[in-house]
Design a protein around this motif. Structure first.
Motif, PDB file in Angstrom:
ATOM      1  N   ALA A 102       0.845  -1.188   0.000  1.00  0.00           N
ATOM      2  CA  ALA A 102       0.000   0.000   0.000  1.00  0.00           C
ATOM      3  C   ALA A 102       0.882   1.240   0.000  1.00  0.00           C
ATOM      4  O   ALA A 102       1.901   1.288   0.687  1.00  0.00           O
ATOM      5  CB  ALA A 102      -0.917   0.013   1.218  1.00  0.00           C
ATOM      6  N   SER A 103       0.467   2.245  -0.761  1.00  0.00           N
ATOM      7  CA  SER A 103       1.263   3.462  -0.899  1.00  0.00           C
ATOM      8  C   SER A 103       0.357   4.680  -0.875  1.00  0.00           C
ATOM      9  O   SER A 103      -0.588   4.782  -1.665  1.00  0.00           O
ATOM     10  CB  SER A 103       2.042   3.426  -2.220  1.00  0.00           C
ATOM     11  OG  SER A 103       2.769   4.622  -2.420  1.00  0.00           O
ATOM     12  N   GLY A 104       0.625   5.627   0.032  1.00  0.00           N
ATOM     13  CA  GLY A 104      -0.100   6.882   0.058  1.00  0.00           C
ATOM     14  C   GLY A 104       0.548   7.886  -0.882  1.00  0.00           C
ATOM     15  O   GLY A 104       1.759   8.087  -0.849  1.00  0.00           O
ATOM     16  N   ARG A 105      -0.269   8.536  -1.702  1.00  0.00           N
ATOM     17  CA  ARG A 105       0.246   9.493  -2.691  1.00  0.00           C
ATOM     18  C   ARG A 105      -0.582  10.782  -2.653  1.00  0.00           C
ATOM     19  O   ARG A 105      -1.720  10.816  -2.169  1.00  0.00           O
ATOM     20  CB  ARG A 105       0.214   8.896  -4.104  1.00  0.00           C
ATOM     21  CG  ARG A 105       1.017   7.601  -4.267  1.00  0.00           C
ATOM     22  CD  ARG A 105       2.505   7.828  -4.108  1.00  0.00           C
ATOM     23  NE  ARG A 105       3.265   6.593  -4.168  1.00  0.00           N
ATOM     24  CZ  ARG A 105       4.197   6.340  -5.097  1.00  0.00           C
ATOM     25  NH1 ARG A 105       4.447   7.233  -6.052  1.00  0.00           N
ATOM     26  NH2 ARG A 105       4.848   5.201  -5.072  1.00  0.00           N
ATOM     27  N   PHE A 106      -0.016  11.842  -3.255  1.00  0.00           N
ATOM     28  CA  PHE A 106      -0.693  13.138  -3.346  1.00  0.00           C
ATOM     29  C   PHE A 106      -0.182  13.826  -4.602  1.00  0.00           C
ATOM     30  O   PHE A 106       1.029  13.897  -4.832  1.00  0.00           O
ATOM     31  CB  PHE A 106      -0.383  13.989  -2.117  1.00  0.00           C
ATOM     32  CG  PHE A 106      -1.286  15.179  -1.939  1.00  0.00           C
ATOM     33  CD1 PHE A 106      -2.425  15.082  -1.165  1.00  0.00           C
ATOM     34  CD2 PHE A 106      -0.993  16.403  -2.531  1.00  0.00           C
ATOM     35  CE1 PHE A 106      -3.266  16.178  -0.975  1.00  0.00           C
ATOM     36  CE2 PHE A 106      -1.824  17.495  -2.350  1.00  0.00           C
ATOM     37  CZ  PHE A 106      -2.964  17.388  -1.569  1.00  0.00           C
ATOM     38  N   ALA A 107      -1.090  14.329  -5.428  1.00  0.00           N
ATOM     39  CA  ALA A 107      -0.710  14.936  -6.705  1.00  0.00           C
ATOM     40  C   ALA A 107      -1.128  16.405  -6.744  1.00  0.00           C
ATOM     41  O   ALA A 107      -2.323  16.706  -6.806  1.00  0.00           O
ATOM     42  CB  ALA A 107      -1.356  14.193  -7.867  1.00  0.00           C
ATOM     43  N   PRO A 108      -0.166  17.347  -6.723  1.00  0.00           N
ATOM     44  CA  PRO A 108      -0.488  18.761  -6.876  1.00  0.00           C
ATOM     45  C   PRO A 108      -0.605  19.183  -8.344  1.00  0.00           C
ATOM     46  O   PRO A 108      -0.956  20.318  -8.643  1.00  0.00           O
ATOM     47  CB  PRO A 108       0.693  19.462  -6.209  1.00  0.00           C
ATOM     48  CG  PRO A 108       1.835  18.522  -6.423  1.00  0.00           C
ATOM     49  CD  PRO A 108       1.248  17.136  -6.375  1.00  0.00           C
ATOM     50  N   ALA A 109      -0.298  18.248  -9.250  1.00  0.00           N
ATOM     51  CA  ALA A 109      -0.386  18.518 -10.693  1.00  0.00           C
ATOM     52  C   ALA A 109      -0.564  17.184 -11.404  1.00  0.00           C
ATOM     53  O   ALA A 109      -0.447  16.116 -10.797  1.00  0.00           O
ATOM     54  CB  ALA A 109       0.876  19.226 -11.189  1.00  0.00           C
ATOM     55  N   HIS A 110      -0.866  17.236 -12.707  1.00  0.00           N
ATOM     56  CA  HIS A 110      -1.027  16.009 -13.490  1.00  0.00           C
ATOM     57  C   HIS A 110       0.356  15.449 -13.809  1.00  0.00           C
ATOM     58  O   HIS A 110       0.905  15.609 -14.905  1.00  0.00           O
ATOM     59  CB  HIS A 110      -1.819  16.286 -14.771  1.00  0.00           C
ATOM     60  CG  HIS A 110      -3.277  16.486 -14.534  1.00  0.00           C
ATOM     61  ND1 HIS A 110      -4.127  15.466 -14.154  1.00  0.00           N
ATOM     62  CD2 HIS A 110      -4.041  17.604 -14.589  1.00  0.00           C
ATOM     63  CE1 HIS A 110      -5.350  15.930 -13.995  1.00  0.00           C
ATOM     64  NE2 HIS A 110      -5.329  17.231 -14.259  1.00  0.00           N
ATOM     65  N   GLN A 111       0.905  14.770 -12.799  1.00  0.00           N
ATOM     66  CA  GLN A 111       2.225  14.166 -12.895  1.00  0.00           C
ATOM     67  C   GLN A 111       2.242  12.971 -11.953  1.00  0.00           C
ATOM     68  O   GLN A 111       1.248  12.673 -11.297  1.00  0.00           O
ATOM     69  CB  GLN A 111       3.295  15.172 -12.461  1.00  0.00           C
ATOM     70  CG  GLN A 111       3.125  15.626 -11.015  1.00  0.00           C
ATOM     71  CD  GLN A 111       4.067  16.749 -10.637  1.00  0.00           C
ATOM     72  OE1 GLN A 111       4.394  17.605 -11.462  1.00  0.00           O
ATOM     73  NE2 GLN A 111       4.494  16.765  -9.382  1.00  0.00           N
ATOM     74  N   LEU A 112       3.356  12.247 -11.912  1.00  0.00           N
ATOM     75  CA  LEU A 112       3.471  11.129 -10.992  1.00  0.00           C
ATOM     76  C   LEU A 112       3.187  11.619  -9.577  1.00  0.00           C
ATOM     77  O   LEU A 112       3.872  12.520  -9.082  1.00  0.00           O
ATOM     78  CB  LEU A 112       4.870  10.523 -11.065  1.00  0.00           C
ATOM     79  CG  LEU A 112       5.141   9.355 -10.120  1.00  0.00           C
ATOM     80  CD1 LEU A 112       4.347   8.122 -10.530  1.00  0.00           C
ATOM     81  CD2 LEU A 112       6.627   9.044 -10.058  1.00  0.00           C
ATOM     82  N   PRO A 113       2.180  11.091  -8.897  1.00  0.00           N
ATOM     83  CA  PRO A 113       1.867  11.570  -7.545  1.00  0.00           C
ATOM     84  C   PRO A 113       3.026  11.361  -6.575  1.00  0.00           C
ATOM     85  O   PRO A 113       3.699  10.332  -6.601  1.00  0.00           O
ATOM     86  CB  PRO A 113       0.653  10.724  -7.147  1.00  0.00           C
ATOM     87  CG  PRO A 113       0.046  10.288  -8.441  1.00  0.00           C
ATOM     88  CD  PRO A 113       1.208  10.094  -9.369  1.00  0.00           C
ATOM     89  N   ASP A 114       3.237  12.358  -5.720  1.00  0.00           N
ATOM     90  CA  ASP A 114       4.298  12.278  -4.717  1.00  0.00           C
ATOM     91  C   ASP A 114       3.934  11.270  -3.633  1.00  0.00           C
ATOM     92  O   ASP A 114       2.757  11.067  -3.316  1.00  0.00           O
ATOM     93  CB  ASP A 114       4.501  13.642  -4.048  1.00  0.00           C
ATOM     94  CG  ASP A 114       4.908  14.721  -5.030  1.00  0.00           C
ATOM     95  OD1 ASP A 114       5.611  14.401  -6.005  1.00  0.00           O
ATOM     96  OD2 ASP A 114       4.511  15.882  -4.818  1.00  0.00           O
ATOM     97  N   PHE A 115       4.958  10.642  -3.030  1.00  0.00           N
ATOM     98  CA  PHE A 115       4.736   9.820  -1.849  1.00  0.00           C
ATOM     99  C   PHE A 115       4.224  10.733  -0.739  1.00  0.00           C
ATOM    100  O   PHE A 115       4.754  11.818  -0.508  1.00  0.00           O
ATOM    101  CB  PHE A 115       6.027   9.128  -1.434  1.00  0.00           C
ATOM    102  CG  PHE A 115       5.843   8.130  -0.329  1.00  0.00           C
ATOM    103  CD1 PHE A 115       5.140   6.952  -0.551  1.00  0.00           C
ATOM    104  CD2 PHE A 115       6.365   8.357   0.937  1.00  0.00           C
ATOM    105  CE1 PHE A 115       4.960   6.023   0.466  1.00  0.00           C
ATOM    106  CE2 PHE A 115       6.186   7.447   1.962  1.00  0.00           C
ATOM    107  CZ  PHE A 115       5.485   6.275   1.721  1.00  0.00           C
ATOM    108  N   TYR A 116       3.188  10.291  -0.033  1.00  0.00           N
ATOM    109  CA  TYR A 116       2.447  11.166   0.892  1.00  0.00           C
ATOM    110  C   TYR A 116       2.396  10.532   2.276  1.00  0.00           C
ATOM    111  O   TYR A 116       1.556   9.680   2.561  1.00  0.00           O
ATOM    112  CB  TYR A 116       1.043  11.377   0.330  1.00  0.00           C
ATOM    113  CG  TYR A 116       0.164  12.350   1.071  1.00  0.00           C
ATOM    114  CD1 TYR A 116       0.580  13.651   1.341  1.00  0.00           C
ATOM    115  CD2 TYR A 116      -1.112  11.970   1.479  1.00  0.00           C
ATOM    116  CE1 TYR A 116      -0.260  14.546   2.001  1.00  0.00           C
ATOM    117  CE2 TYR A 116      -1.961  12.855   2.132  1.00  0.00           C
ATOM    118  CZ  TYR A 116      -1.528  14.141   2.387  1.00  0.00           C
ATOM    119  OH  TYR A 116      -2.362  15.034   3.036  1.00  0.00           O
ATOM    120  N   GLU A 117       3.313  10.976   3.140  1.00  0.00           N
ATOM    121  CA  GLU A 117       3.414  10.373   4.467  1.00  0.00           C
ATOM    122  C   GLU A 117       2.232  10.718   5.366  1.00  0.00           C
ATOM    123  O   GLU A 117       1.964  10.004   6.343  1.00  0.00           O
ATOM    124  CB  GLU A 117       4.723  10.805   5.131  1.00  0.00           C
ATOM    125  CG  GLU A 117       5.966  10.259   4.427  1.00  0.00           C
ATOM    126  CD  GLU A 117       7.238  10.631   5.152  1.00  0.00           C
ATOM    127  OE1 GLU A 117       7.166  11.431   6.110  1.00  0.00           O
ATOM    128  OE2 GLU A 117       8.308  10.119   4.763  1.00  0.00           O
TER     129      GLU A 117
END
Length: 213
Positions: A102-117
């Protein structure tokens, strides 16, 4: 151009393709082996089944039990808790050997979502891979509330009977399936669906979490 930059370019160009129409066919599913009951919906080409259970609360934020069941042909699958790719927690899952990640992510733009701690995912019992499917069972702490673009705070409504979510998936696994922060490529399908969160509530939530740890 580096790997991540290429991914960002592809996402920006293809973000609108293979959209699945909104779906609202929520059902109730109770796992015979654990007794955990979820609100369930199956969407997409595969299809992928998404199951959600939450505590019996009147307002957020709150922890969430998420179970994902996908054919082995699915390399990764992700759920956006705010109903779109941008500015909300994304829970991404995939197979890794005999278990799942499982991986939490967050995308501030249409790009590879950042890892989201801030969206902490704990992989629980019932996370398995068999001959045909992989199953991820995870507790997410930090998926029901987030700060949107511009600083406004968003929170899921636990009483919603048709809460909107978005999903995306690809047949191509992440670059390093052992690493929750691994890069992964562009989705080949994405779409929207709704879930009855009110029906997903249970007084047994905390007991279920302890049972699954």
């Amino acid at each position: 151009m580096g790997f991540i930059a290429r991914l960002a370019t592809v996402v920006a160009l293809l973000a609108g393709r293979s959209i699945t129409a909104p779906t609202a066919a929520t059902a109730k599913y109770c796992d015979e082996s654990t007794g955990v009951c979820y609100s369930e919906v199956s969407v997409g080409v595969a299809p992928i089944t998404w199951r959600i259970a939450i505590p019996a609360v009147g307002e957020g934020p709150f922890d969430v039990l998420l179970q994902v069941v996908a054919p082995k042909s699915v390399g990764w699958a992700g759920l956006a808790w705010g109903g779109g790719m941008l500015y909300n927690p994304i829970s991404v899952g995939w197979a890794n050997g005999d278990s799942t990640v499982a991986s939490g992510r967050f995308a501030p733009a249409h790009q590879l979502p950042d890892f989201y701690e801030a969206a902490n995912h704990t992989v629980l019992k019932g996370s398995t891979v068999n001959a045909t499917h992989w199953t991820l069972t995870t507790l997410c702490q930090g998926c029901s509330a987030w700060v949107h673009n511009g600083g406004s705070k968003e929170t899921l409504d636990p009483g919603a009977t048709a809460a909107s979510f978005a999903f995306a998936a690809s047949p191509t696994p992440p670059v390093d399936p052992t690493d929750p922060a691994s890069p992964f490529g562009i989705h080949t399908e994405h779409g929207l669906f709704t879930v009855d969160l009110a029906a997903a509530k249970s007084e047994n939530f905390d007991t279920w979490v302890q049972q699954l740890k």
